[in-house]
Design a protein around this motif. Structure first.
Motif, PDB file in Angstrom:
ATOM      1  N   ILE A 248       0.844  -1.195   0.000  1.00  0.00           N
ATOM      2  CA  ILE A 248       0.000   0.000   0.000  1.00  0.00           C
ATOM      3  C   ILE A 248       0.880   1.247   0.000  1.00  0.00           C
ATOM      4  N   GLU A 249       0.275   2.384  -0.243  1.00  0.00           N
ATOM      5  CA  GLU A 249       1.023   3.633  -0.355  1.00  0.00           C
ATOM      6  C   GLU A 249       1.582   4.077   1.002  1.00  0.00           C
ATOM      7  N   ASP A 250       2.675   4.859   0.949  1.00  0.00           N
ATOM      8  CA  ASP A 250       3.260   5.387   2.186  1.00  0.00           C
ATOM      9  C   ASP A 250       2.275   6.245   2.961  1.00  0.00           C
ATOM     10  N   SER A 251       1.427   6.981   2.240  1.00  0.00           N
ATOM     11  CA  SER A 251       0.442   7.833   2.920  1.00  0.00           C
ATOM     12  C   SER A 251      -0.578   7.001   3.685  1.00  0.00           C
ATOM     13  N   ASP A 252      -0.888   5.797   3.186  1.00  0.00           N
ATOM     14  CA  ASP A 252      -1.825   4.912   3.892  1.00  0.00           C
ATOM     15  C   ASP A 252      -1.172   4.264   5.112  1.00  0.00           C
ATOM     16  N   ILE A 253       0.160   4.263   5.140  1.00  0.00           N
ATOM     17  CA  ILE A 253       0.877   3.672   6.276  1.00  0.00           C
ATOM     18  C   ILE A 253       1.153   4.708   7.352  1.00  0.00           C
ATOM     19  N   ALA A 254       1.668   5.881   6.954  1.00  0.00           N
ATOM     20  CA  ALA A 254       2.278   6.785   7.941  1.00  0.00           C
ATOM     21  C   ALA A 254       1.654   8.166   8.034  1.00  0.00           C
ATOM     22  N   SER A 255       0.584   8.447   7.306  1.00  0.00           N
ATOM     23  CA  SER A 255      -0.071   9.746   7.463  1.00  0.00           C
ATOM     24  C   SER A 255      -0.812   9.806   8.797  1.00  0.00           C
ATOM     25  N   GLU A 256      -1.340  10.963   9.134  1.00  0.00           N
ATOM     26  CA  GLU A 256      -2.030  11.124  10.419  1.00  0.00           C
ATOM     27  C   GLU A 256      -3.179  10.126  10.569  1.00  0.00           C
ATOM     28  N   GLU A 257      -3.831   9.810   9.451  1.00  0.00           N
ATOM     29  CA  GLU A 257      -4.961   8.877   9.480  1.00  0.00           C
ATOM     30  C   GLU A 257      -4.562   7.486   9.012  1.00  0.00           C
ATOM     31  N   GLY A 258      -3.268   7.250   8.823  1.00  0.00           N
ATOM     32  CA  GLY A 258      -2.810   5.973   8.291  1.00  0.00           C
ATOM     33  C   GLY A 258      -2.859   4.848   9.306  1.00  0.00           C
ATOM     34  N   ARG A 259      -2.549   3.655   8.824  1.00  0.00           N
ATOM     35  CA  ARG A 259      -2.606   2.467   9.677  1.00  0.00           C
ATOM     36  C   ARG A 259      -1.459   2.427  10.683  1.00  0.00           C
ATOM     37  N   ARG A 293       6.990   7.360   6.822  1.00  0.00           N
ATOM     38  CA  ARG A 293       6.767   8.741   7.258  1.00  0.00           C
ATOM     39  C   ARG A 293       7.819   9.679   6.645  1.00  0.00           C
ATOM     40  N   LEU A 294       9.058   9.245   6.607  1.00  0.00           N
ATOM     41  CA  LEU A 294      10.110  10.054   6.001  1.00  0.00           C
ATOM     42  C   LEU A 294       9.854  10.279   4.515  1.00  0.00           C
ATOM     43  N   ASN A 295       9.347   9.250   3.845  1.00  0.00           N
ATOM     44  CA  ASN A 295       9.109   9.353   2.408  1.00  0.00           C
ATOM     45  C   ASN A 295       7.977  10.311   2.060  1.00  0.00           C
ATOM     46  N   LEU A 296       7.121  10.633   3.040  1.00  0.00           N
ATOM     47  CA  LEU A 296       6.003  11.537   2.761  1.00  0.00           C
ATOM     48  C   LEU A 296       6.492  12.936   2.407  1.00  0.00           C
ATOM     49  N   GLY A 297       7.677  13.314   2.885  1.00  0.00           N
ATOM     50  CA  GLY A 297       8.182  14.647   2.609  1.00  0.00           C
ATOM     51  C   GLY A 297       9.016  14.745   1.354  1.00  0.00           C
ATOM     52  N   VAL A 298       9.185  13.625   0.634  1.00  0.00           N
ATOM     53  CA  VAL A 298      10.025  13.618  -0.564  1.00  0.00           C
ATOM     54  C   VAL A 298       9.132  13.605  -1.792  1.00  0.00           C
ATOM     55  N   GLN A 299       9.246  14.632  -2.632  1.00  0.00           N
ATOM     56  CA  GLN A 299       8.472  14.713  -3.857  1.00  0.00           C
ATOM     57  C   GLN A 299       9.351  14.590  -5.098  1.00  0.00           C
ATOM     58  N   ASP A 300      10.542  15.166  -5.049  1.00  0.00           N
ATOM     59  CA  ASP A 300      11.425  15.197  -6.210  1.00  0.00           C
ATOM     60  C   ASP A 300      12.444  14.065  -6.098  1.00  0.00           C
ATOM     61  N   GLU A 301      12.335  13.073  -6.974  1.00  0.00           N
ATOM     62  CA  GLU A 301      13.242  11.937  -6.918  1.00  0.00           C
ATOM     63  C   GLU A 301      14.665  12.312  -7.315  1.00  0.00           C
ATOM     64  N   ASP A 302      14.851  13.446  -8.040  1.00  0.00           N
ATOM     65  CA  ASP A 302      16.178  13.853  -8.495  1.00  0.00           C
ATOM     66  C   ASP A 302      16.885  14.785  -7.520  1.00  0.00           C
ATOM     67  N   ALA A 303      16.259  15.071  -6.384  1.00  0.00           N
ATOM     68  CA  ALA A 303      16.867  15.985  -5.414  1.00  0.00           C
ATOM     69  C   ALA A 303      18.108  15.352  -4.803  1.00  0.00           C
ATOM     70  N   THR A 304      19.029  16.202  -4.342  1.00  0.00           N
ATOM     71  CA  THR A 304      20.250  15.705  -3.714  1.00  0.00           C
ATOM     72  C   THR A 304      19.929  15.068  -2.368  1.00  0.00           C
ATOM     73  N   ALA A 305      20.896  14.304  -1.836  1.00  0.00           N
ATOM     74  CA  ALA A 305      20.685  13.615  -0.565  1.00  0.00           C
ATOM     75  C   ALA A 305      20.433  14.604   0.565  1.00  0.00           C
ATOM     76  N   THR A 306      21.199  15.716   0.576  1.00  0.00           N
ATOM     77  CA  THR A 306      21.022  16.719   1.631  1.00  0.00           C
ATOM     78  C   THR A 306      19.643  17.359   1.559  1.00  0.00           C
TER      79      THR A 306
END
Length: 472
Positions: A248-259, A293-306
């Motif tokens: 399932i999606e990360d949002s369904d796991i770790a969002s405020e209403e997630g499992r 939960r960490l992945n919820l804040g990542v939108q750009d896959e090409d962004a640098t590690a920092t």
């Protein structure tokens, strides 16, 4: 006087059979389907357990003298012979012990011999004969029920994805095994693992996955269906939950209403359990939820590690912040636990496991597991992939590397280019024995050097001088 729990009530009926007597015997916690029974004679298969009978070792290496295609073809022929005899050797056998021996052979046959597209074709050809026999054994003794669940797991791995018909056939029977409180804990745990792995691999019905996730959450609680939940079933429920949550999606796991946040209090209690298995399962669930939960804040896959690190999701400022801090503290204690209430091996394993969880939970670091093949390595860098790999490894046992090398659906799941990984550019079995074994000349040289270093350190520790600078 109150009623006894359903699991303790005496069943009404006539005389017990020999198989019923076996069902009353409690299974040990380390009960397994693995073994070297003479079940091969039940199927009329010769040379079943004599060394490397299938021409492939458990690391997926072929004998140097034999051609790969001839080895696979010979094993498929043996696989076909065993499946053709299941109805008589297991379904028509009256003695429970012989049926158990037959299941052990069938399990090894599925994990070690059903390789590649040919194994899928043979399994599909005999599916209509084998699966009903296996499901019928779910009504027999506890040991047979356990063995049947393990065989269902192995069949799911061999058949691969898109086999909804198989999942729909086994789901009702496995559900009864899990829900029946009178069944032994090992049987219920094996049934739940088989059910979840069959759903993960074979089913494309998303609502069925959601229903099974709900059941896993209920079964992982301290009480389930009016009785105290066995620890083995709770650990299996958490492992099954984490496996299904990878779909399932990360949002369904770790969002405020997630499992994930919903079961965090349950996981916190499980971390305080006396069972090392339950603590480890709970810690793995926490690590996967935090990763999502960490992945919820990542939108750009090409962004640098920092950039990705500082844009990642966080628990700060949420209603779960205090709970997560308490979980971190408890996991830090488990990662450094000492004392005499655990064996040295168990303490070492727990510390290593929880340090990996802590690196994700505290440092936001991605885990990494490496699987070595003949021509290279497969690196898994997310908890989702590692959990999926662990489920397949737990199912296949000694046949894990064989299935990873030949099972095309597993290649799709883990994104493996098996043409490169299994290219055979590495060392042969003979070369490994010459250069990498404990008895090789290189190993002996290393041992001598290490012994010299130990003696030097010991001499330094034991070297003393008196007040006048003279040796003592």
């Amino acid at each position: 006087m109150g009623k006894k729990p359903r699991s303790e009530r005496r069943k009404k009926g006539g005389k017990k059979s020999a198989d019923a007597d076996d069902a009353d015997d409690p299974l040990p916690d380390d009960f397994t389907i693995l073994g070297s029974d003479d079940g091969g004679t039940v199927f009329g298969v010769d040379d079943w357990e004599t060394g490397n009978a299938n021409g492939i070792d458990e690391e997926g290496e072929y004998d140097d003298e034999e051609d790969e295609s001839s080895v696979v073809e010979r094993n498929l022929e043996k696989f076909r012979d065993v499946l053709s005899g299941v109805e008589d050797a297991i379904g028509g056998e009256k003695a429970g012990r012989k049926r158990e021996s037959g299941f052990k052979v069938l399990f090894k046959c599925l994990t070690h011999y059903a390789l590649g597209p040919g194994g899928v074709e043979v399994m599909e050809a005999f599916e209509g004969e084998v699966v009903p026999v296996v499901l019928a054994s779910l009504r027999n003794s506890a040991s047979e029920q356990y063995a049947a669940c393990r065989v269902i797991e192995a069949i799911a791995v061999v058949l691969g994805g898109g086999n909804d018909a198989f999942f729909e056939l086994v789901e009702p029977a496995l559900k009864r095994i899990v829900m029946a409180t009178g069944n032994q804990a090992q049987v219920r745990a094996a049934g739940l693992r088989a059910w979840s792995l069959a759903a993960f691999i074979c089913s494309t019905d998303f609502p069925s996955t959601i229903v099974l996730l709900d059941l896993c959450e209920a079964a992982s609680a301290e009480r389930y269906r009016g009785e105290e939940t066995p620890v083995l079933l709770r650990a299996a429920a958490l492992d099954s939950w984490s496996l299904l949550a990878t779909t399932i999606e990360d949002s369904d796991i770790a969002s405020e209403e997630g499992r994930g946040p919903t079961i965090l209090p349950l996981l916190q209690k499980a971390l305080d359990s006396d069972s090392a298995e339950l603590r480890s399962s709970a810690g793995e669930c926490v690590a996967m939820i935090h990763e999502a939960r960490l992945n919820l804040g990542v939108q750009d896959e090409d962004a640098t590690a920092t950039t990705r690190r500082y844009r990642r999701g966080s628990w700060d400022g949420t209603e779960f912040e205090v709970l997560i801090d308490e979980v971190k503290q408890r996991m830090a204690e488990l990662a450094a636990e000492s004392g005499h209430h655990m064996s040295k091996k168990a303490k070492k394993s727990q510390r290593s496991t929880f340090r990996e969880y802590m690196s994700t939970l505290v440092d936001d670091e991605s885990p990494m597991v490496t699987v070595a093949f003949r021509g290279g390595t497969l690196e898994l860098k997310t908890w989702k992939e590692i959990i999926q790999l662990g489920a397949v490894r737990s199912c296949c046992q000694g046949g894990f590397m064989l299935q990873m090398s030949h099972n095309q659906y597993l290649h799709e799941i883990f994104g493996a280019d098996i043409a490169v990984l299994d290219s055979g550019d590495g060392l042969s079995n003979l070369e490994k024995r010459m250069f990498m074994s404990k008895n090789s000349e290189a190993s002996k040289i290393r041992d001598r050097e290490m012994n010299k270093d130990r003696k030097k350190r010991s001499n330094v520790k034991n070297y003393f001088l008196d007040a006048d600078g003279e040796d003592i």
